[in-house]
Design an enzyme around this catalytic site. Structure first.
Site, PDB file in Angstrom:
ATOM      1  N   ASP A 133      -9.362  -0.661  -9.847  1.00  0.00           N
ATOM      2  CA  ASP A 133     -10.051  -1.264  -8.708  1.00  0.00           C
ATOM      3  C   ASP A 133     -11.269  -0.404  -8.347  1.00  0.00           C
ATOM      4  O   ASP A 133     -12.390  -0.728  -8.734  1.00  0.00           O
ATOM      5  CB  ASP A 133      -9.090  -1.428  -7.523  1.00  0.00           C
ATOM      6  CG  ASP A 133      -9.757  -2.085  -6.319  1.00  0.00           C
ATOM      7  OD1 ASP A 133     -10.922  -2.519  -6.458  1.00  0.00           O
ATOM      8  OD2 ASP A 133      -9.130  -2.169  -5.244  1.00  0.00           O
TER       9      ASP A 133
ATOM     10  N   GLU B  99      -2.222  -0.708  -8.708  1.00  0.00           N
ATOM     11  CA  GLU B  99      -3.671  -0.666  -8.594  1.00  0.00           C
ATOM     12  C   GLU B  99      -4.131   0.760  -8.367  1.00  0.00           C
ATOM     13  O   GLU B  99      -3.565   1.473  -7.526  1.00  0.00           O
ATOM     14  CB  GLU B  99      -4.088  -1.481  -7.361  1.00  0.00           C
ATOM     15  CG  GLU B  99      -4.856  -2.726  -7.649  1.00  0.00           C
ATOM     16  CD  GLU B  99      -5.273  -3.390  -6.358  1.00  0.00           C
ATOM     17  OE1 GLU B  99      -6.339  -3.035  -5.828  1.00  0.00           O
ATOM     18  OE2 GLU B  99      -4.529  -4.257  -5.884  1.00  0.00           O
TER      19      GLU B  99
ATOM     20  N   LYS C 116     -14.080  -7.549  -7.115  1.00  0.00           N
ATOM     21  CA  LYS C 116     -14.373  -7.821  -5.699  1.00  0.00           C
ATOM     22  C   LYS C 116     -15.881  -7.996  -5.553  1.00  0.00           C
ATOM     23  O   LYS C 116     -16.661  -7.174  -6.068  1.00  0.00           O
ATOM     24  CB  LYS C 116     -13.930  -6.653  -4.812  1.00  0.00           C
ATOM     25  CG  LYS C 116     -12.421  -6.460  -4.742  1.00  0.00           C
ATOM     26  CD  LYS C 116     -12.077  -5.231  -3.917  1.00  0.00           C
ATOM     27  CE  LYS C 116     -10.573  -5.043  -3.827  1.00  0.00           C
ATOM     28  NZ  LYS C 116     -10.224  -3.713  -3.293  1.00  0.00           N
TER      29      LYS C 116
ATOM     30  N   ASP D 202      -0.525  -0.616  -4.530  1.00  0.00           N
ATOM     31  CA  ASP D 202      -1.892  -0.103  -4.565  1.00  0.00           C
ATOM     32  C   ASP D 202      -1.903   1.299  -3.971  1.00  0.00           C
ATOM     33  O   ASP D 202      -1.621   1.473  -2.789  1.00  0.00           O
ATOM     34  CB  ASP D 202      -2.814  -1.032  -3.753  1.00  0.00           C
ATOM     35  CG  ASP D 202      -4.283  -0.678  -3.929  1.00  0.00           C
ATOM     36  OD1 ASP D 202      -4.580   0.348  -4.577  1.00  0.00           O
ATOM     37  OD2 ASP D 202      -5.137  -1.436  -3.410  1.00  0.00           O
TER      38      ASP D 202
ATOM     39  N   LYS E  41       0.847  -1.188   0.000  1.00  0.00           N
ATOM     40  CA  LYS E  41       0.000   0.000   0.000  1.00  0.00           C
ATOM     41  C   LYS E  41       0.883   1.239   0.000  1.00  0.00           C
ATOM     42  O   LYS E  41       1.842   1.320   0.776  1.00  0.00           O
ATOM     43  CB  LYS E  41      -0.895  -0.002   1.245  1.00  0.00           C
ATOM     44  CG  LYS E  41      -1.929  -1.134   1.260  1.00  0.00           C
ATOM     45  CD  LYS E  41      -3.036  -0.880   0.261  1.00  0.00           C
ATOM     46  CE  LYS E  41      -4.186  -1.861   0.440  1.00  0.00           C
ATOM     47  NZ  LYS E  41      -5.249  -1.635  -0.566  1.00  0.00           N
TER      48      LYS E  41
HETATM   49 MG    MG Z   1      -7.162  -1.906  -4.356  1.00  0.00          MG
END
Ligand code: MG
Length: 363
Positions: A243, A218, A267, A190, A162
């Protein structure tokens, strides 16, 4: 198989360490559990995490959508009339994808139990095992290096890092992680919408010029900014995955037609469950766009449903289903087996869940 009752509950599962992204910090998984009961005695299980920062779905919103709309729509219906039932769930209220996902997966669970087939086989049956990455939260570079060493010692070959909090630190963060991980581990990053398009291109090119070897990035820019995403995709050597930009099949097709991304992250909590997730996977397959199966901070009930989809479809080539391994406890009896990075799907009918411990019922 007639639906007689839908029971709602809550579970609370502590995380091993706090989860930090550009959008939020979380200490435990606090999710809504859905149990769909039937006249045959079969029970279907679903789960919805309140991820307001991404889906807009809070605990109160999930419960309201379930109680005031979705449950009223499905009680008394026959599971055998499967497709109309799934469509009713999607159409009875706008938005509220997390509540819809919880009910949708519980219906797939029941349909699989009805015909005694595991859901991943019902949907395609591509494989029985998948390998997940693990998330490294965004912190100062030293702490991220320590988390990386820990993840490598636990056996993970792919790290999802992240970034995006104080972007001026992001290149230093990645250097620390790459040094700790060594040259052979895969590193994907991400940014959770944190960068501007120009900042994204500059940072990604800096990272590649520094030899950091990023597998993909991402959601570098805001979810609604399809043009910005396209700008980054066209100018960066790091492949770009959408995403927060892709909730619906329409989003996926628009992004693909624009050439706005190289990869898609599916997701269940964004799509409203397996029914729509399958459509995105099929659309992506038509255009040869590989997909990742991802999750929010979820316990094993809903991640298990995502495992079934990931095991069903070959177009899903990347797995980010680390919710359960970030938790320090597993309240779910049965379902997929998580052994650090290796996930083995259950061959029991439906989603293979036999029960959930520690539910606080809300009705
Ligand atoms: Mg993501």
């Amino acid at each position: 198989m007639i639906i007689t009752e839908v029971r709602l509950g809550r579970i609370s599962v502590p995380l091993r360490v706090p989860f930090k992204t550009a959008l939020r910090t979380v200490n435990s998984v606090e999710d809504i559990i859905v149990e769909i009961h039937t006249d045959t005695g079969h029970v279907g299980y679903g789960e919805a995490p309140p991820t307001g920062a991404i889906t807009g779905d809070t605990t109160g919103a999930i419960l309201g959508a379930l109680r005031d709309h979705i449950i009223k729509t499905i009680v008394g219906k026959d599971v055998e009339e499967f497709e109309p039932l799934l469509q009713l769930v999607q159409k009875c209220i706008v938005g509220n994808t997390s509540a819809k996902a919880a009910v949708d997966m519980a219906l797939y669970d029941l349909y699989g139990q009805l015909y005694k087939i595991p859901v991943y086989k019902m949907l395609g049956g591509a494989r029985k095992q998948i390998t997940t990455d693990i998330t490294i939260s965004v912190n100062d570079p030293e702490e991220m290096a320590r988390d990386t060493i820990n993840a490598v010692q636990r056996g993970y070959d792919t790290l999802k890092v992240k970034v995006g909090v104080s972007p001026e630190l992001d290149v230093a963060r990645l250097k620390a992680v790459r040094q700790a991980a060594g040259p052979d581990k895969k590193i994907r990053i991400d940014a959770n919408q944190a960068w501007s398009p120009k900042m994204a291109v500059r940072l990604l090119n800096q990272m590649q010029d520094s030899g950091l070897d990023i597998e993909f990035v991402e959601q570098p820019v805001a979810g609604h900014d399809f043009e910005g995403l396209k700008y980054v995709t066209q100018r960066s050597y790091v492949p770009v995955m959408a995403d927060e930009s892709v909730f619906s099949t329409k989003d996926a097709l628009e992004l693909i037609h624009m050439g706005a991304c190289d990869l898609l992250n599916i997701k269940l909590m964004k799509t409203g469950g397996l029914y729509n997730a399958l459509k995105i996977a099929s659309a992506a397959e038509v255009y040869g766009v590989e997909c990742m199966l991802g999750c929010m901070l979820e316990a094993k009930v809903s991640v298990n449903a995502a495992v079934h989809l990931a095991c069903a479809k070959n177009i899903v080539t990347k797995i980010d289903l680390d919710g359960p391994v970030l938790c320090s406890e597993d309240p779910v009896l049965g379902g997929s087996v998580f052994q650090e990075q290796l996930i083995t799907v259950s061959n029991d009918p439906g989603l293979g869940i036999h029960g959930i411990e520690g539910i606080t019922y809300l009705d």
